[in-house]
Design a protein around this motif. Structure first.
Motif, PDB file in Angstrom:
ATOM      1  N   TYR A 285       0.515   0.462   7.298  1.00  0.00           N
ATOM      2  CA  TYR A 285      -0.642   0.090   6.484  1.00  0.00           C
ATOM      3  C   TYR A 285      -1.830   1.018   6.715  1.00  0.00           C
ATOM      4  N   GLU A 286      -2.713   1.002   5.738  1.00  0.00           N
ATOM      5  CA  GLU A 286      -4.029   1.615   5.848  1.00  0.00           C
ATOM      6  C   GLU A 286      -5.055   0.530   5.559  1.00  0.00           C
ATOM      7  N   SER A 287      -6.180   0.569   6.282  1.00  0.00           N
ATOM      8  CA  SER A 287      -7.241  -0.427   6.112  1.00  0.00           C
ATOM      9  C   SER A 287      -8.505   0.231   5.582  1.00  0.00           C
ATOM     10  N   TYR A 288      -9.129  -0.457   4.631  1.00  0.00           N
ATOM     11  CA  TYR A 288     -10.355   0.007   3.976  1.00  0.00           C
ATOM     12  C   TYR A 288     -11.361  -1.138   3.974  1.00  0.00           C
ATOM     13  N   LYS A 289     -12.651  -0.803   3.897  1.00  0.00           N
ATOM     14  CA  LYS A 289     -13.691  -1.841   3.784  1.00  0.00           C
ATOM     15  C   LYS A 289     -13.881  -2.253   2.324  1.00  0.00           C
ATOM     16  N   SER A 290     -13.545  -1.342   1.399  1.00  0.00           N
ATOM     17  CA  SER A 290     -13.664  -1.613  -0.030  1.00  0.00           C
ATOM     18  C   SER A 290     -12.495  -0.942  -0.742  1.00  0.00           C
ATOM     19  N   GLU A 291     -12.100  -1.516  -1.836  1.00  0.00           N
ATOM     20  CA  GLU A 291     -11.013  -0.915  -2.607  1.00  0.00           C
ATOM     21  C   GLU A 291     -11.414   0.453  -3.154  1.00  0.00           C
ATOM     22  N   ALA A 292     -12.723   0.696  -3.272  1.00  0.00           N
ATOM     23  CA  ALA A 292     -13.226   1.970  -3.778  1.00  0.00           C
ATOM     24  C   ALA A 292     -13.206   3.072  -2.716  1.00  0.00           C
TER      25      ALA A 292
END
Length: 164
Positions: free
Chosen positions: A112-119
């Motif tokens: 997985y990769e984690s982001y704070k926003s989908e953008a």
């Protein structure tokens, strides 16, 4: 004589399609914890994914630098991470999967990769979820999730990354 009416009847959602296949179960697992800052999560759906005795087990270093596992029930995860997910925004996206199965059991290594926003264009974290699942003849259940994130000294092996 007073009359009492229940105005807030308990709404029951049908989540059965979310766990009908192995793919839909994994997709739902990622989707249910993901959302923009301020977006509430569907914790009833989250709990629906898991067997009653299921565990979520993050692996990481403690203050002394030793690798340690922490064992949580789905409710423990909600209590420890739910508020943070909503306050900060969090998206976890699967980028690679290796699945092995036999009979009614399956093991999924899910990178997985984690982001704070989908953008966001660049993840702030990556890792691997080791997910054990069981099929009971009608639906898939998450039995356990054991995970760790990538570090400089513990990079994700090429075998668990998308092929270029």
């Amino acid at each position: 004589m007073a009359l009492f009416f229940t105005l807030n009847a308990q709404e029951t959602k049908d989540y059965s399609t979310k766990v009908k296949t192995l793919d839909s179960t994994i997709e739902t697992l990622y989707a249910v914890i993901s959302g923009e800052k301020g977006q509430e999560r569907d914790w009833k759906l989250f709990k629906y994914l898991f067997r009653p005795d299921a565990k979520l087990i993050p692996m990481g270093k403690n203050e002394e630098g030793e690798y340690m596992a922490r064992y949580m029930k789905p409710d423990d995860y909600i209590k420890s991470s739910g508020k943070w997910l909503v306050e900060n925004g969090f998206f976890e996206k699967e980028i690679y999967r290796k699945t092995d199965g036999f009979g009614s059991i399956a093991h999924v290594f899910s990178t997985y990769e984690s982001y704070k926003s989908e953008a966001d264009e660049k993840p702030f974290m990556r890792g691997i979820n080791s997910i054990q699942l069981q099929f009971d003849g009608k639906r898939w259940w998450v039995v356990n999730i054991f995970w760790t994130h990538e570090t400089e000294i513990n990079p994700i092996p090429k075998a668990y990354l998308p092929k270029a």
